[in-house]
Design a protein around this motif. Structure first.
Motif, mmCIF file in Angstrom:
data_model
loop_
_atom_site.group_PDB
_atom_site.id
_atom_site.type_symbol
_atom_site.label_atom_id
_atom_site.label_comp_id
_atom_site.label_asym_id
_atom_site.label_seq_id
_atom_site.Cartn_x
_atom_site.Cartn_y
_atom_site.Cartn_z
ATOM 1 N N ARG A 170 -59.823 2.588 2.394
ATOM 2 C CA ARG A 170 -59.085 1.603 1.598
ATOM 3 C C ARG A 170 -57.575 1.794 1.757
ATOM 4 O O ARG A 170 -56.823 0.824 1.904
ATOM 5 C CB ARG A 170 -59.500 1.751 0.130
ATOM 6 N N VAL A 171 -57.121 3.038 1.742
ATOM 7 C CA VAL A 171 -55.691 3.322 1.861
ATOM 8 C C VAL A 171 -55.210 2.926 3.258
ATOM 9 O O VAL A 171 -54.142 2.317 3.413
ATOM 10 C CB VAL A 171 -55.410 4.816 1.581
ATOM 11 N N GLY A 172 -56.014 3.254 4.265
ATOM 12 C CA GLY A 172 -55.628 2.918 5.637
ATOM 13 C C GLY A 172 -55.501 1.422 5.840
ATOM 14 O O GLY A 172 -54.549 0.930 6.456
ATOM 15 N N GLU A 173 -56.462 0.692 5.258
ATOM 16 C CA GLU A 173 -56.420 -0.774 5.402
ATOM 17 C C GLU A 173 -55.209 -1.351 4.682
ATOM 18 O O GLU A 173 -54.545 -2.259 5.194
ATOM 19 C CB GLU A 173 -57.713 -1.379 4.850
ATOM 20 N N ALA A 174 -54.918 -0.787 3.495
ATOM 21 C CA ALA A 174 -53.770 -1.279 2.735
ATOM 22 C C ALA A 174 -52.475 -1.034 3.513
ATOM 23 O O ALA A 174 -51.597 -1.903 3.582
ATOM 24 C CB ALA A 174 -53.713 -0.590 1.366
ATOM 25 N N ALA A 175 -52.357 0.144 4.131
ATOM 26 C CA ALA A 175 -51.165 0.483 4.892
ATOM 27 C C ALA A 175 -51.039 -0.433 6.109
ATOM 28 O O ALA A 175 -49.958 -0.943 6.423
ATOM 29 C CB ALA A 175 -51.213 1.953 5.320
ATOM 30 N N HIS A 176 -52.143 -0.669 6.755
ATOM 31 C CA HIS A 176 -52.151 -1.539 7.933
ATOM 32 C C HIS A 176 -51.731 -2.955 7.563
ATOM 33 O O HIS A 176 -50.896 -3.575 8.223
ATOM 34 C CB HIS A 176 -53.544 -1.540 8.555
ATOM 35 N N ALA A 177 -52.305 -3.435 6.460
ATOM 36 C CA ALA A 177 -52.006 -4.808 6.030
ATOM 37 C C ALA A 177 -50.523 -4.963 5.696
ATOM 38 O O ALA A 177 -49.933 -6.025 5.919
ATOM 39 C CB ALA A 177 -52.867 -5.162 4.820
ATOM 40 N N ALA A 178 -49.922 -3.876 5.163
ATOM 41 C CA ALA A 178 -48.514 -3.944 4.787
ATOM 42 C C ALA A 178 -47.608 -3.599 5.966
ATOM 43 O O ALA A 178 -46.384 -3.537 5.821
ATOM 44 C CB ALA A 178 -48.244 -3.017 3.607
ATOM 45 N N GLY A 179 -48.196 -3.328 7.126
ATOM 46 C CA GLY A 179 -47.418 -3.063 8.323
ATOM 47 C C GLY A 179 -46.818 -1.674 8.405
ATOM 48 O O GLY A 179 -45.799 -1.466 9.040
ATOM 49 N N HIS A 180 -47.456 -0.686 7.777
ATOM 50 C CA HIS A 180 -46.992 0.702 7.879
ATOM 51 C C HIS A 180 -47.869 1.469 8.863
ATOM 52 O O HIS A 180 -49.049 1.680 8.590
ATOM 53 C CB HIS A 180 -47.076 1.408 6.521
ATOM 54 N N PRO A 181 -47.300 1.881 10.011
ATOM 55 C CA PRO A 181 -48.114 2.718 10.909
ATOM 56 C C PRO A 181 -48.443 4.043 10.209
ATOM 57 O O PRO A 181 -47.550 4.674 9.637
ATOM 58 C CB PRO A 181 -47.197 2.951 12.109
ATOM 59 N N VAL A 182 -49.693 4.408 10.257
ATOM 60 C CA VAL A 182 -50.131 5.630 9.556
ATOM 61 C C VAL A 182 -49.979 6.841 10.473
ATOM 62 O O VAL A 182 -50.461 6.827 11.603
ATOM 63 C CB VAL A 182 -51.596 5.465 9.096
ATOM 64 N N HIS A 183 -49.273 7.871 10.012
ATOM 65 C CA HIS A 183 -49.114 9.098 10.796
ATOM 66 C C HIS A 183 -50.242 10.086 10.530
ATOM 67 O O HIS A 183 -50.643 10.844 11.386
ATOM 68 C CB HIS A 183 -47.773 9.765 10.476
ATOM 69 N N GLU A 184 -50.676 10.101 9.310
ATOM 70 C CA GLU A 184 -51.764 11.016 8.955
ATOM 71 C C GLU A 184 -52.496 10.444 7.763
ATOM 72 O O GLU A 184 -51.888 9.867 6.864
ATOM 73 C CB GLU A 184 -51.209 12.402 8.597
ATOM 74 N N LEU A 185 -53.795 10.612 7.788
ATOM 75 C CA LEU A 185 -54.586 10.115 6.655
ATOM 76 C C LEU A 185 -55.811 11.010 6.539
ATOM 77 O O LEU A 185 -56.612 11.103 7.454
ATOM 78 C CB LEU A 185 -55.011 8.661 6.928
ATOM 79 N N ARG A 186 -55.905 11.720 5.416
ATOM 80 C CA ARG A 186 -57.087 12.593 5.287
ATOM 81 C C ARG A 186 -57.488 12.737 3.822
ATOM 82 O O ARG A 186 -56.639 12.680 2.929
ATOM 83 C CB ARG A 186 -56.808 13.977 5.889
ATOM 84 N N PRO A 187 -58.780 12.925 3.581
ATOM 85 C CA PRO A 187 -59.215 13.155 2.191
ATOM 86 C C PRO A 187 -58.711 14.513 1.705
ATOM 87 O O PRO A 187 -58.675 15.473 2.477
ATOM 88 C CB PRO A 187 -60.733 13.125 2.281
ATOM 89 N N LEU A 188 -58.312 14.571 0.450
ATOM 90 C CA LEU A 188 -57.869 15.849 -0.121
ATOM 91 C C LEU A 188 -59.065 16.568 -0.744
ATOM 92 O O LEU A 188 -60.084 15.954 -1.069
ATOM 93 C CB LEU A 188 -56.804 15.595 -1.190
ATOM 94 N N ARG A 189 -58.886 17.878 -0.917
ATOM 95 C CA ARG A 189 -59.941 18.652 -1.582
ATOM 96 C C ARG A 189 -60.178 18.111 -2.978
ATOM 97 O O ARG A 189 -59.248 17.749 -3.676
ATOM 98 C CB ARG A 189 -59.514 20.113 -1.694
ATOM 99 N N THR A 190 -61.443 18.102 -3.363
ATOM 100 C CA THR A 190 -61.748 17.690 -4.728
ATOM 101 C C THR A 190 -61.340 18.812 -5.671
ATOM 102 O O THR A 190 -61.081 19.937 -5.265
ATOM 103 C CB THR A 190 -63.245 17.452 -4.891
#
Lengths: 317, 279
Positions: free
Chosen positions: A270-290
């Motif tokens: 969801r975060v990646g899609e939101a960033a893409h839609a807003a035109g922000h190239p993603v440098h890193e995207l990873r789930p954090l520890r619970t």
């Protein structure tokens, strides 16, 4: 388990109340209280040496509590009329006579409860070692021993299963098998399962409730969903402030963390899609520890919770 | 309770011990009975302290010689019975099967009782094998020495029954020892060491202490010889030339003494087991 739900009449639960065990000056288990709800799979977690095995051994009447009580279906293990038909336990230190076949090991236990050999063979089929179990136990691999231990635990078709580090010594294939098997026992047969482990990842996908102990004391307990907390991801982009606004507008909670953004309540997609839609190239995207993972790491890595077995050599694990 | 005994017996029959021990019992029984027969029946005479020759068959009668020959291996027999008793408990600790055993039988008093019964049964069966071996080995030498094989059948049967009883009691003593000392190697070492070394030495030492000179007849080995009642109907002085103890216990009392040892050790073990943590 945290909720004081009354045990359903059909299932058998576990109650541990004020349980304490000292070996000389060493306190292995310290005023421990928890409940295991009937028909659920509960993970009993803690670093090595936290007192898990000692607690299980007290539940099974093998070790006498210094104080408190450990009850199964409201009774002490030794007071159960046919213990193996109520509780099945697979403990780590269980041994086999090297000159006796695994099948005969089971037949000995079966004899004590008047269980026919047919049931023994059924279980050997179920755990997948019908042929190997006719050989002497002296040559068994760790995986064979775990499977045989599990078959022994199931002999009396018990309502409650206590499994002590069942994945220890298993290869990845064995671990996968063990997970599936536990799920099968809980979901399809409605058994109460208490499974101990010093590795969160080993049981995380299988258990519904969690009891975490450290240094013999309760550290945390609850359902796994409660303890996990909200999922969160870390995202790095060229302009974090701008992306933060976009995500906040989408109703997500965003905090700056480690030069990027910590986004709670959303998965990476969801975060990646939101960033893409807003035109922000993603440098890193990873789930954090619970929260659960972080708590567990804290417990296992902090020096005060280092493996006490190694320091004292008095407790079984 | 019956199912627990059945489980214990199944433990015994599912290991190699179930055939190797009776085999060892029969073979050693035969060998040592034959050795005894070699001296008492085949050679058939030996010098007395005063230089005259003693011929056992003439001095005591053939029935006593037969008794002595057939029971000639009894020391080996009760040592093996002791080992069987020790293994019943200490084997559980050695191979860590005690956990599974206690999970199946958490009431420890019942477990101990079931083990006592099974040890008695197992040792009795082994003792039968031992007796058969002893009779075979002994009979050969009696035949060679041209003596009657079964001069007093009823009396010999009583002797065999007493020998089996003595072996069973040693098995129970061993069981008590195994419960008391859970380390198998130490338990075997203590059991065999005390019987072969400590007891004879202590007995010898006691002969120098006037007030205690009598005590050695209560020792397990001496009481076992008394319990066999080998010299029934023989003059006490003559019996001593063949190694009978002076002023020995009657066979009934000797049996009770052995039973006492077994009971004390098993009870001690029982009390300890009830409280012991098994980790």
């Amino acid at each position: 388990m945290t909720t004081p739900s009354a045990p359903s009449p059909s299932g058998t639960g576990i109650t541990v109340r004020g349980l304490t065990k000292t070996f000389g000056s060493f306190t292995a288990v310290d005023d421990l209280s928890f409940e295991v709800a009937p028909g659920r799979v509960t993970g009993f977690l803690g670093p090595n040496g936290a007192g898990k095995t000692t607690t299980l051994r007290m539940l099974l009447g093998l070790v006498r509590p210094t104080a408190g009580e450990a009850l199964i279906g409201g009774r002490r293990y030794a007071d159960l009329p046919a213990p193996m038909s109520t509780v099945g336990a697979a403990l780590e230190a269980t041994g086999f006579h090297p000159g006796r076949s695994g099948r005969n090991h089971l037949r000995v236990l079966a004899a004590s409860h008047g269980i026919p050999d047919r049931r023994v063979d059924e279980l050997l089929d179920l755990v997948g070692i019908p042929a190997a179990a006719r050989k002497k136990a002296g040559g068994y691999s760790m995986g064979m021993r775990q499977r045989l231990g599990l078959a022994a635990a199931l002999l009396g078709d018990p309502d409650v299963l206590l499994l002590d580090e069942p994945a220890n010594g298993l290869d990845p294939e064995g671990i996968r098998w063990m997970r599936g098997f536990m799920r099968h026992l809980a979901q399809e047969q409605g058994k109460t399962v208490l499974v101990s482990s010093h590795l969160l990842g080993e049981v995380e996908q299988t258990v519904e409730d969690v009891v975490i102990i450290a240094n013999g004391r309760m550290a945390r307990q609850g359902t796994i969903d409660e303890l996990r907390g909200e999922p969160a991801v870390l995202v790095r982009v060229g302009d974090p402030a701008a992306l933060a606004r976009v995500l906040q507008e989408a109703g997500l909670e965003v905090q700056p963390e480690d030069g990027g953004l910590r986004v709670s309540g959303a998965d990476a997609a969801r975060v990646g899609e939101a960033a893409h839609a807003a035109g922000h190239p993603v440098h890193e995207l990873r789930p954090l520890r619970t929260d659960l993972e972080r708590l567990f790491l804290e417990l296992t890595e902090s020096p005060e919770h280092r493996n006490r077995n190694l320091a004292t050599g008095t407790e079984a694990a | 309770m019956i199912s627990l005994v059945r489980a214990e017996l199944r433990k015994y029959v599912t290991t190699r011990l179930s055939w190797s021990m009776p085999l060892a019992m029969a073979v050693l029984g035969g060998l040592f009975a034959a050795l005894q027969g070699l001296f008492l029946a085949v050679i058939g005479e030996f010098p007395a302290p005063d230089g005259s020759m003693i011929v056992p068959a003439e001095l005591f009668g053939e029935e006593v010689v037969a008794r002595l020959v057939y029971t000639g291996a009894v020391q080996i027999g009760y040592l093996l019975a002791l080992v069987l008793g020790i293994l019943s408990m200490s084997g559980e600790f050695r191979h860590k099967t005690i956990t599974a055993t206690l999970l199946a039988a958490p009431r420890r008093g019942r477990l101990i009782a079931a083990k006592v019964v099974s040890v008695a049964v197992v040792v009795a069966l082994n003792a039968v094998a031992f007796t058969v071996g002893s009779v075979a080995g002994g009979a050969i030498t009696l035949a060679i020495g041209d003596l009657a094989l079964f001069p007093d059948p009823a009396g010999l049967l009583a002797t065999f029954a007493r020998m089996i009883l003595v072996l069973v009691l040693w098995g129970l003593m061993g069981f008590g020892l195994g419960v008391l000392i859970t380390n198998q190697v130490v338990a075997l070492f203590v059991g065999v060491g005390v019987t072969l070394l400590v007891e004879p030495l202590l007995g010898l030492g006691l002969t120098f202490v006037e007030q205690l000179a009598d005590a050695s007849k209560f020792f397990p080995s001496q009481a076992s010889m008394s319990a066999l009642d080998l010299f029934a109907g023989v003059d006490a002085g003559a019996a001593q030339t063949l190694g009978a103890a002076q002023d020995a216990l009657s066979w009934g009392w000797a049996t009770l003494v052995l039973l006492g040892y077994a009971a004390v050790m098993a009870t001690l073990g029982w009390v300890l087991t009830a409280r012991r943590d098994v980790a």
